[in-house]
Design a protein around this motif. Structure first.
Motif, short mmCIF file in Angstrom:
data_model
loop_
_atom_site.label_atom_id
_atom_site.label_comp_id
_atom_site.label_asym_id
_atom_site.label_seq_id
_atom_site.Cartn_x
_atom_site.Cartn_y
_atom_site.Cartn_z
N UNK A 1 -0.75 -16.00 -3.73
CA UNK A 1 -1.94 -15.17 -3.51
C UNK A 1 -1.52 -13.74 -3.20
N UNK A 2 -2.42 -12.81 -3.48
CA UNK A 2 -2.23 -11.41 -3.09
C UNK A 2 -3.18 -11.11 -1.93
N UNK A 3 -2.61 -10.86 -0.77
CA UNK A 3 -3.38 -10.76 0.47
C UNK A 3 -3.23 -9.37 1.07
N UNK A 4 -4.34 -8.73 1.42
CA UNK A 4 -4.30 -7.44 2.10
C UNK A 4 -4.65 -7.63 3.56
N UNK A 5 -3.81 -7.10 4.45
CA UNK A 5 -4.08 -7.14 5.89
C UNK A 5 -4.30 -5.73 6.41
N UNK A 6 -5.39 -5.55 7.13
CA UNK A 6 -5.73 -4.25 7.71
C UNK A 6 -5.66 -4.35 9.23
N UNK A 7 -4.88 -3.46 9.83
CA UNK A 7 -4.72 -3.53 11.29
C UNK A 7 -4.58 -2.12 11.86
N UNK A 8 -5.13 -1.93 13.07
CA UNK A 8 -5.00 -0.64 13.76
C UNK A 8 -3.67 -0.53 14.48
N UNK A 9 -2.87 -1.59 14.49
CA UNK A 9 -1.58 -1.57 15.16
C UNK A 9 -0.58 -2.42 14.39
N UNK A 10 0.66 -1.95 14.37
CA UNK A 10 1.71 -2.67 13.64
C UNK A 10 3.07 -2.23 14.19
N UNK A 11 4.08 -3.07 13.99
CA UNK A 11 5.42 -2.70 14.45
C UNK A 11 5.82 -1.33 13.85
N UNK A 12 6.52 -0.48 14.60
CA UNK A 12 7.23 -0.74 15.85
C UNK A 12 6.39 -0.66 17.12
N UNK A 13 5.05 -0.58 17.01
CA UNK A 13 4.26 -0.68 18.23
C UNK A 13 4.50 -2.05 18.87
N UNK A 14 4.40 -2.09 20.19
CA UNK A 14 4.80 -3.29 20.93
C UNK A 14 3.59 -3.89 21.63
N UNK A 35 1.95 -9.97 0.44
CA UNK A 35 1.14 -9.47 1.54
C UNK A 35 1.28 -7.95 1.62
N UNK A 36 0.15 -7.26 1.58
CA UNK A 36 0.11 -5.80 1.65
C UNK A 36 -0.57 -5.42 2.97
N UNK A 37 0.12 -4.64 3.78
CA UNK A 37 -0.39 -4.29 5.10
C UNK A 37 -0.81 -2.83 5.12
N UNK A 38 -2.03 -2.57 5.61
CA UNK A 38 -2.58 -1.21 5.69
C UNK A 38 -2.79 -0.85 7.16
N UNK A 39 -2.15 0.21 7.60
CA UNK A 39 -2.13 0.54 9.03
C UNK A 39 -2.19 2.06 9.23
N UNK A 75 -3.94 8.86 -0.23
CA UNK A 75 -3.74 8.45 -1.63
C UNK A 75 -3.54 6.93 -1.73
N UNK A 76 -3.27 6.29 -0.56
CA UNK A 76 -3.09 4.83 -0.56
C UNK A 76 -4.36 4.11 -1.02
N UNK A 77 -5.51 4.75 -0.78
CA UNK A 77 -6.78 4.13 -1.17
C UNK A 77 -6.84 3.87 -2.67
N UNK A 78 -6.22 4.76 -3.44
CA UNK A 78 -6.28 4.64 -4.89
C UNK A 78 -5.34 3.55 -5.43
N UNK A 79 -4.42 3.09 -4.56
CA UNK A 79 -3.48 2.05 -4.99
C UNK A 79 -4.07 0.65 -4.83
N UNK A 80 -5.08 0.53 -3.97
CA UNK A 80 -5.59 -0.79 -3.61
C UNK A 80 -6.15 -1.53 -4.82
N UNK A 81 -6.88 -0.83 -5.68
CA UNK A 81 -7.52 -1.48 -6.83
C UNK A 81 -6.49 -2.10 -7.78
N UNK A 82 -5.26 -1.55 -7.77
CA UNK A 82 -4.24 -2.04 -8.70
C UNK A 82 -3.42 -3.20 -8.15
N UNK A 83 -3.74 -3.66 -6.94
CA UNK A 83 -2.95 -4.72 -6.32
C UNK A 83 -3.41 -6.13 -6.70
N UNK A 84 -4.52 -6.22 -7.42
CA UNK A 84 -5.07 -7.53 -7.83
C UNK A 84 -5.24 -8.47 -6.64
N UNK A 85 -5.91 -7.95 -5.61
CA UNK A 85 -6.06 -8.71 -4.37
C UNK A 85 -6.95 -9.93 -4.54
#
Length: 382
Positions: A1-14, A35-39, A75-85
């Motif tokens: 599967x192609x999965x997109x994860x959206x989070x307001x926090x990600x490593x190296x945040x602790x 898995x594609x992570x957007x942060x 510009x990351x917004x324009x990449x999302x459509x091409x990820x076949x999520x």
């Protein structure tokens, strides 16, 4: 599967959410998924080298400088459509969660969300002019949950809270974050005793987490540890983490005359945190806002017994049988003190709990099993 994860926090945040998203990503990729992570951008000087992590420009929060609010200009917004999520999974209802909702709607994708945090207990971080009341917070949480196609919660306790707020029972799925047990089998690299000059005869009490009011660290220092030291001289309290209460707590340590006994390490990378768990004798925890209590599970996985306040997600863990931890029902200092001293001086009971904790986590909170449950939720929705 192609999965997109959206989070307001990600490593190296602790913090727990950043850790959860990272281990989800790693395990899903290990199982063959993309898995594609957007942060939000962590820092303009920080260069990310991890594959499939996309950053958005961000500003810091008013009181919590470690927390970031993403701006929808990238510009990351324009990449999302091409990820076949196939599916979108958000981990907070704020900036990236809102973006996830807009994108899922635009691309006609199912949107799953994990309720990691009891936001109603964190209202004091919002400026007074925009701070919602408790009732308003509950309504906002319910409304957000109802916008999702499915809500993931880490414990039954949190599920009951959301049902009480008005979220239908069949809209919620209980899936703990899970513990990557293989990370706890690695040899220790960070010598905590050597770095902080802790003698071999000293016992180590440990806290891991954000240094914030709701974690009740002030209580652990002044009401619990100070009394423990009066009974047991060779003991140190190591606090791993950072946050806006650190300066106040360091001042409290000086005022209590405990500066030779309490050690603040600051925030540490996860590998060092795991090393700290392994070298500690006991993990003590008095937070009342945990949706799951990931740090409690990590300590148990390390073989370090836990003494913790049994509220919210921590209750769901320690109220079970044979956990390797001791649950304190209410915030009573004497109960903490009694159990700390008892375990520090009872080797057979200590060893029993240590062994029990590892087995408990492995049998009930395996990361692989819980990630497979999450993948099943995705498939059923699709």
């Amino acid at each position: 599967m192609n999965i997109a994860m959206f989070s307001d926090t990600y490593v190296p945040q602790k913090n727990g959410v950043a850790t959860a998203v990272k281990i989800y990503k790693d395990e899903m990729e290990r199982l063959g998924h993309n898995v594609f992570v957007f942060v939000p951008e962590y820092d303009s000087n920080h260069k990310r080298e991890e594959r499939n992590v996309f950053e958005f420009p961000a500003v810091t929060y008013f009181k919590e400088k470690e927390q970031r609010f993403a701006l929808p200009f990238s510009k990351q917004l324009f990449k999302i459509r091409n990820l076949n999520l196939d599916v979108i999974h958000s981990h907070a209802p704020f900036s990236m969660g809102i973006m996830a909702r807009l994108i899922s709607s635009n691309l006609n994708l199912k949107h799953v969300g994990t309720h990691h945090t009891m936001y109603e207990y964190y209202r004091h971080y919002a400026p007074l002019i925009i701070r919602p009341s408790l009732e308003q917070s509950k309504k906002l949480i319910k409304n957000w949950c109802m916008k999702l196609d499915k809500v993931i919660v880490p414990t039954n306790n949190i599920k009951e809270v959301l049902i009480d707020y008005g979220v239908p029972q069949d809209h919620i799925v209980v899936i703990p974050t899970g513990i990557d047990m293989y990370s706890f089998d690695k040899p220790i690299k960070w010598d905590l005793r050597k770095e902080y000059n802790i003698h071999e005869e000293d016992k180590i009490l440990l806290f891991v987490g954000r240094i914030a009011k709701e974690k009740n660290i002030d209580f652990l220092i002044k009401d619990v540890f100070k009394k423990v030291v009066e009974e047991e001289e060779n003991v140190k309290f190591v606090i791993v983490g950072d946050g806006n209460e650190r300066e106040n707590l360091e001042e409290a340590v000086v005022n209590e005359g405990l500066q030779q006994k309490v050690i603040f390490t600051g925030g540490q990378a996860r590998g060092k945190v795991i090393d700290a768990y392994k070298q500690a004798d006991l993990f003590i925890f008095a937070s009342y806002t945990e949706t799951q209590g990931l740090v409690v599970l990590e300590s148990l996985a390390s073989g370090t017994p836990v003494i913790a306040l049994g509220k919210m997600g921590v209750y769901d863990i320690l109220s079970r049988k044979n956990t390797g931890g001791i649950m304190i029902p209410e915030l009573v200092a004497d109960d903490f003190i009694h159990n700390i001293l008892r375990l520090l001086n009872n080797e057979s009971e200590y060893n029993k709990l240590s062994s029990m904790g590892k087995t408990f986590v492995e049998n009930n909170f395996s990361l692989t099993v819980n990630v497979e449950k999450l993948i099943e939720v995705y498939k059923n929705l699709i």
